[in-house]
Design a protein around this motif. Structure first.
Motif, PDB file in Angstrom:
ATOM      1  N   ILE A   1       6.317   6.489  -3.463  1.00 35.67           N
ATOM      2  CA  ILE A   1       7.336   7.212  -2.701  1.00 35.67           C
ATOM      3  C   ILE A   1       8.711   6.712  -3.140  1.00 35.67           C
ATOM      4  O   ILE A   1       8.819   5.623  -3.711  1.00 35.67           O
ATOM      5  CB  ILE A   1       7.134   7.016  -1.172  1.00 35.67           C
ATOM      6  N   PRO A   2       9.759   7.485  -2.900  1.00 35.61           N
ATOM      7  CA  PRO A   2      11.089   7.081  -3.396  1.00 35.61           C
ATOM      8  C   PRO A   2      11.585   5.752  -2.819  1.00 35.61           C
ATOM      9  O   PRO A   2      12.319   5.029  -3.489  1.00 35.61           O
ATOM     10  CB  PRO A   2      12.008   8.224  -2.944  1.00 35.61           C
ATOM     11  N   TYR A   3      11.184   5.443  -1.567  1.00 39.75           N
ATOM     12  CA  TYR A   3      11.735   4.228  -0.978  1.00 39.75           C
ATOM     13  C   TYR A   3      10.767   3.591   0.009  1.00 39.75           C
ATOM     14  O   TYR A   3      10.229   4.265   0.897  1.00 39.75           O
ATOM     15  CB  TYR A   3      13.056   4.543  -0.244  1.00 39.75           C
ATOM     16  N   ALA A   4      10.549   2.297  -0.158  1.00 38.81           N
ATOM     17  CA  ALA A   4       9.758   1.516   0.807  1.00 38.81           C
ATOM     18  C   ALA A   4      10.416   0.156   0.932  1.00 38.81           C
ATOM     19  O   ALA A   4      10.939  -0.378  -0.053  1.00 38.81           O
ATOM     20  CB  ALA A   4       8.317   1.374   0.341  1.00 38.81           C
TER      21      ALA A   4
ATOM     22  N   ILE B   1       0.852  -1.208   0.000  1.00 44.53           N
ATOM     23  CA  ILE B   1       0.000   0.000   0.000  1.00 44.53           C
ATOM     24  C   ILE B   1       0.882   1.251   0.000  1.00 44.53           C
ATOM     25  O   ILE B   1       0.628   2.205  -0.726  1.00 44.53           O
ATOM     26  CB  ILE B   1      -0.946   0.006   1.225  1.00 44.53           C
ATOM     27  N   LEU B   2       1.937   1.215   0.787  1.00 46.96           N
ATOM     28  CA  LEU B   2       2.849   2.367   0.822  1.00 46.96           C
ATOM     29  C   LEU B   2       3.597   2.502  -0.496  1.00 46.96           C
ATOM     30  O   LEU B   2       3.787   3.606  -1.007  1.00 46.96           O
ATOM     31  CB  LEU B   2       3.804   2.244   2.006  1.00 46.96           C
ATOM     32  N   ALA B   3       3.991   1.354  -1.065  1.00 49.87           N
ATOM     33  CA  ALA B   3       4.684   1.395  -2.359  1.00 49.87           C
ATOM     34  C   ALA B   3       3.779   2.029  -3.413  1.00 49.87           C
ATOM     35  O   ALA B   3       4.251   2.746  -4.300  1.00 49.87           O
ATOM     36  CB  ALA B   3       5.098  -0.014  -2.776  1.00 49.87           C
TER      37      ALA B   3
ATOM     38  N   PHE C   1       9.373   4.637   3.750  1.00 48.24           N
ATOM     39  CA  PHE C   1       8.622   3.780   4.680  1.00 48.24           C
ATOM     40  C   PHE C   1       9.373   2.481   4.921  1.00 48.24           C
ATOM     41  O   PHE C   1       9.848   1.852   3.978  1.00 48.24           O
ATOM     42  CB  PHE C   1       7.241   3.478   4.101  1.00 48.24           C
ATOM     43  N   LEU C   2       9.496   2.104   6.173  1.00 48.39           N
ATOM     44  CA  LEU C   2      10.108   0.826   6.547  1.00 48.39           C
ATOM     45  C   LEU C   2       9.102   0.036   7.367  1.00 48.39           C
ATOM     46  O   LEU C   2       8.532   0.563   8.327  1.00 48.39           O
ATOM     47  CB  LEU C   2      11.330   1.044   7.443  1.00 48.39           C
ATOM     48  N   ASN C   3       8.919  -1.219   6.977  1.00 51.40           N
ATOM     49  CA  ASN C   3       8.052  -2.099   7.759  1.00 51.40           C
ATOM     50  C   ASN C   3       8.945  -3.156   8.398  1.00 51.40           C
ATOM     51  O   ASN C   3       9.560  -3.964   7.692  1.00 51.40           O
ATOM     52  CB  ASN C   3       7.005  -2.740   6.846  1.00 51.40           C
ATOM     53  N   VAL C   4       9.059  -3.101   9.711  1.00 57.71           N
ATOM     54  CA  VAL C   4      10.002  -3.974  10.416  1.00 57.71           C
ATOM     55  C   VAL C   4       9.209  -4.977  11.261  1.00 57.71           C
ATOM     56  O   VAL C   4       8.553  -4.584  12.248  1.00 57.71           O
ATOM     57  CB  VAL C   4      10.935  -3.152  11.342  1.00 57.71           C
ATOM     58  N   LEU C   5       9.249  -6.227  10.873  1.00 56.71           N
ATOM     59  CA  LEU C   5       8.577  -7.246  11.690  1.00 56.71           C
ATOM     60  C   LEU C   5       9.282  -7.304  13.037  1.00 56.71           C
ATOM     61  O   LEU C   5      10.485  -7.554  13.113  1.00 56.71           O
ATOM     62  CB  LEU C   5       8.627  -8.611  10.999  1.00 56.71           C
ATOM     63  N   SER C   6       8.532  -7.046  14.103  1.00 64.12           N
ATOM     64  CA  SER C   6       9.123  -6.871  15.433  1.00 64.12           C
ATOM     65  C   SER C   6       8.355  -7.717  16.446  1.00 64.12           C
ATOM     66  O   SER C   6       7.425  -7.231  17.088  1.00 64.12           O
ATOM     67  CB  SER C   6       9.055  -5.391  15.839  1.00 64.12           C
ATOM     68  N   PRO C   7       8.735  -8.970  16.592  1.00 58.80           N
ATOM     69  CA  PRO C   7       7.947  -9.880  17.431  1.00 58.80           C
ATOM     70  C   PRO C   7       7.752  -9.392  18.867  1.00 58.80           C
ATOM     71  O   PRO C   7       8.564  -8.628  19.397  1.00 58.80           O
ATOM     72  CB  PRO C   7       8.770 -11.170  17.410  1.00 58.80           C
ATOM     73  N   CYS C   8       6.656  -9.854  19.436  1.00 59.26           N
ATOM     74  CA  CYS C   8       6.269  -9.500  20.808  1.00 59.26           C
ATOM     75  C   CYS C   8       6.131 -10.799  21.601  1.00 59.26           C
ATOM     76  O   CYS C   8       5.236 -11.601  21.312  1.00 59.26           O
ATOM     77  CB  CYS C   8       4.947  -8.745  20.764  1.00 59.26           C
ATOM     78  N   PRO C   9       6.991 -11.013  22.581  1.00 61.67           N
ATOM     79  CA  PRO C   9       6.960 -12.296  23.294  1.00 61.67           C
ATOM     80  C   PRO C   9       5.646 -12.533  24.049  1.00 61.67           C
ATOM     81  O   PRO C   9       5.195 -13.671  24.166  1.00 61.67           O
ATOM     82  CB  PRO C   9       8.142 -12.194  24.267  1.00 61.67           C
TER      83      PRO C   9
END
Lengths: 394, 309
Positions: free
Chosen positions: B185-188, B179-181, B215-223
């Motif tokens: 935008i110049p970079y996703a 969606i962001l792409a 835009f950066l989408n960082v998978l960031s697990p939650c214990p």
């Protein structure tokens, strides 16, 4: 020499903004304030200001933009109305709590339900507890003048609070009136530069703003806002004095009209005061001792001053252009009647809710209200306190 | 620029210890990883959407950030940092600032995929020179693991609980990076904590130093929400990438590039079985859920491969 011109209230405010040359404007169009960002973006397009005009996708983002910009160290402005301001709601509290003296041109319009584009004060009255200073204007000149005074008030180191400058949708925003403008240089000198002590982009310093304030601190944040609002009162008068020296136009917390010997009085806000003054003039010709108080500053509420101004009258009608559904009167009535409570010989007080969604109120309506006040005075009985005027009777 | 793990890890931290995030939480790893890509001497203004990160890193009177920081509300990090950036441009133009500032917003998937999507979309469209980083932990963790539009299908979340008639969340995960792409935008990019953090670092650097919105989408697990042993954070991320559940890719000026292709795709079940949020999928009779998950990941992967070729 002041510049004489014929302007709508919207254009007058847009010109005030151009003269101030703020750093950032974040705005989203909504009737009847749309012309303000329109005029302003044409100043941007023609290089008449240095402002970054951020044409956001909603009023929520308009206020968010202003919060970011003002926190960064810039002077930020916006303009909105009605539902636009309602969409900003949570951020109004954020702006005040963060002590960001953002300036908003609010062109008052009824809130939706049903949708209506005309004037009443339901938008700003609903925002009365957000921590913003509220200045109201009777006519285009006052809208312009109030806007010029907003930043010196809000940005004062003892205050640091956001200010909304209110005028009545269409009635003043779109009506063209003769008025006087100041020269650009005089405005710039009067308003001055924004010089915050701390800001995000400060050289050799950092700032963190908008913390999680747990119970151990939250109330103290609120107390600082309380103190700032208290401090705003003398600052509002100081700025008005400086403005009077510059222009000859005098402003206080409120205007007293034919109040010296008045027996029956109105308390009213905004453009309808002009209509009410015409009724006062007519009745004075008939020898009736009527007067009115037009409130300019609703937040901070000038409680003691208002009580003193009403201490000599026998009866007061408080005029609310917003319904609060409390079943006990509108928002202005609640505050005015509370202010009267401390008077030893307090006047009788009734409330009229009027003009909702642009419903007209005429000089004859005001005359009828004054006649009712005299009946109350004579009978010594208040009767129903919470009343409405102008609605369909059938 | 050659990436040197040792040098990067020895840089002064810009999000310092003492914050209140849980052990094994991906959020602080994401923030530290992104901020490490700031070049020495460059200043930053960091914005947060209301989130676990925000309430844990700036609890008055303590901030964990070395840089200037702003939090305003839940759904407006995009517009807020955009306002800061607009102020920077005009103050620079007026000669009030001479330093170089970078503008970086962090939001969770709640503040980004859902309630803050409009604000983010607007900020991206307007072209502010900023980076928006979503630390995606696939549910509203701050309020107690409620489902979001980022939550994968079948997840047992507190507003999409697996029950006797419900299989957990019914819907698939929203594809926010695409969606962001689509904003051109110049970079996703999409990344996670992978190996020696080179992928996260390089993408962060590109995002920060590409002019315009990124835009950066960082998978960031939650214990707590995913229910894994906090020590397994890196292992979980590795499985997400090797199963193709979370592909590493970037879109630079419209060109799609896959940054890593597993030699042999690991079956999705290996990712699922490590996490309590998917435990019900392993009960007898629920085999179809695992099959459906695999099918969906395969489909998404094939679509991505086409875009990247």
């Amino acid at each position: 020499m002041a510049i004489k011109d014929r302007l709508s209230g919207n254009e007058a405010v847009a010109i005030a903004m151009r003269q101030i040359n703020p750093d950032v404007m974040g705005a989203f169009p909504i009737t009847p304030s749309t012309e303000i960002p329109q005029y302003f973006s044409s100043y941007v397009a023609n290089g008449e200001v240095d402002t970054e005009f951020v044409a956001v996708e909603s009023e929520h983002s308009a206020m968010s933009t202003c919060i970011g910009a003002q926190a960064a160290g810039a002077r930020a402005v916006t303009a909105t109305s009605s539902c636009g301001m309602a969409l900003m709601w949570e951020l109004l509290y954020v702006a005040a709590s963060d002590r960001l003296p953002i300036t908003m041109a609010l062109v008052n319009r009824a809130l939706t339900g049903p949708i209506n584009i005309n004037n009443d004060h339901s938008d700003s009255m609903g925002a009365r507890d957000t921590g913003w200073i509220q200045l109201y204007s009777e006519n285009n000149q006052e809208a312009y003048d109030n806007f010029l005074m907003a930043m010196p008030i809000g940005e004062h180191p003892a205050v640091q609070l956001p200010v909304m400058v209110c005028q009545d949708g269409f009635i003043t925003s779109h009506a063209v009136e003769n008025m006087e403008l100041l020269e650009d240089e005089k405005v710039k000198k009067f308003v001055g530069e924004y010089q915050p002590e701390n800001y995000l982009l400060k050289k050799d310093g950092t700032l963190a703003i908008g913390p999680y304030g747990i119970s151990a601190y939250y109330m103290d944040f609120k107390m600082q806002q309380v103190e700032a609002m208290k401090q705003a009162k003398p600052v509002i008068l100081e700025v008005a004095k400086r403005f009077e020296e510059l222009t000859g136009r005098s402003y206080g917390f409120f205007e007293e009209y034919e109040m010296a010997d008045a027996e029956a009085a109105l308390v009213i806000i905004g453009s309808s005061a002009g209509t009410a003054k015409a009724a006062v003039d007519q009745m004075r010709k008939e020898g009736k001792k009527v007067g009115l108080i037009k409130l300019r500053v609703f937040r901070p509420f000038p409680m003691e001053e208002l009580a003193a101004a009403l201490s000599k009258v026998g009866v007061v009608a408080v005029m609310d252009k917003a319904e609060g559904f409390s079943n006990a009167g509108g928002p202005l009535f609640a505050d005015v009647r509370s202010a009267l409570y401390d008077l030893e010989n307090r006047p009788k007080a009734i409330n009229y809710v009027y003009g909702l969604g642009g419903r007209d109120i005429k000089t004859t309506d005001f005359e009828a209200i004054y006649e009712e006040l005299f009946r109350i005075l004579k009978a010594g009985v208040t009767g129903p306190v919470y009343r409405h005027i102008g609605q369909r009777e059938e | 620029m050659t990436y040197n793990f040792h040098d990067e890890m020895n840089k002064p931290e810009r999000l310092v210890g003492g914050h209140r995030l849980c052990a094994g939480c991906g959020a602080s790893v994401a923030v530290r990883g992104v901020l490490r890509a700031l070049e020495e001497g460059d200043r930053a203004v960091v914005a947060n959407a209301t989130s676990c990160l925000e309430v844990s890193s700036f609890m008055y009177p303590y901030t964990a950030y070395e840089d200037s920081y702003i939090h305003s509300a839940f759904e407006n990090a995009g517009a807020t940092i955009g306002g800061v950036e607009a102020a920077y441009r005009v103050m620079k133009k007026k000669g009030k600032i001479d330093e170089t500032f970078k503008f970086i917003a962090f939001g969770g998937d709640g503040g980004t995929y859902d309630i803050g999507l409009q604000s983010l979309s607007g900020a991206m469209e307007r072209g502010h020179d900023m980076v928006y980083v979503c630390y995606d932990n696939e549910a509203y963790m701050n309020t107690g693991i409620q489902r979001s539009s980022s939550t994968p299908r079948f997840t047992d979340a507190t507003t999409s609980p697996a029950g006797t008639v419900e299989p957990g969340k019914r819907q698939n995960k929203k594809n926010l990076t695409e969606i962001l792409a689509a904003h051109d935008i110049p970079y996703a990019a999409q990344t996670t904590f992978w190996g020696n953090f080179k992928d996260l670092h390089e993408k962060s650097h590109k995002a920060i130093y590409t002019e315009g919105p990124a835009f950066l989408n960082v998978l960031s697990p939650c214990p707590r929400g995913w229910r894994y042993d906090p020590a397994d954070l890196a292992e979980i991320c590795k499985l997400a990438v090797n199963t193709c559940v979370w592909p590493l890719y970037e879109i630079e000026e419209g060109t799609w590039k896959l940054n890593y292709e597993p030699r042999k795709k690991v079956p999705v079940v290996e990712f699922l079985k490590r996490q309590g949020r998917f435990a019900h999928m392993f009960e007898p009779g629920n085999e179809w859920m695992i099959e459906e998950s695999q099918k969906y990941v395969d489909q998404q992967w094939e679509k991505l491969l086409k875009k990247c070729r």
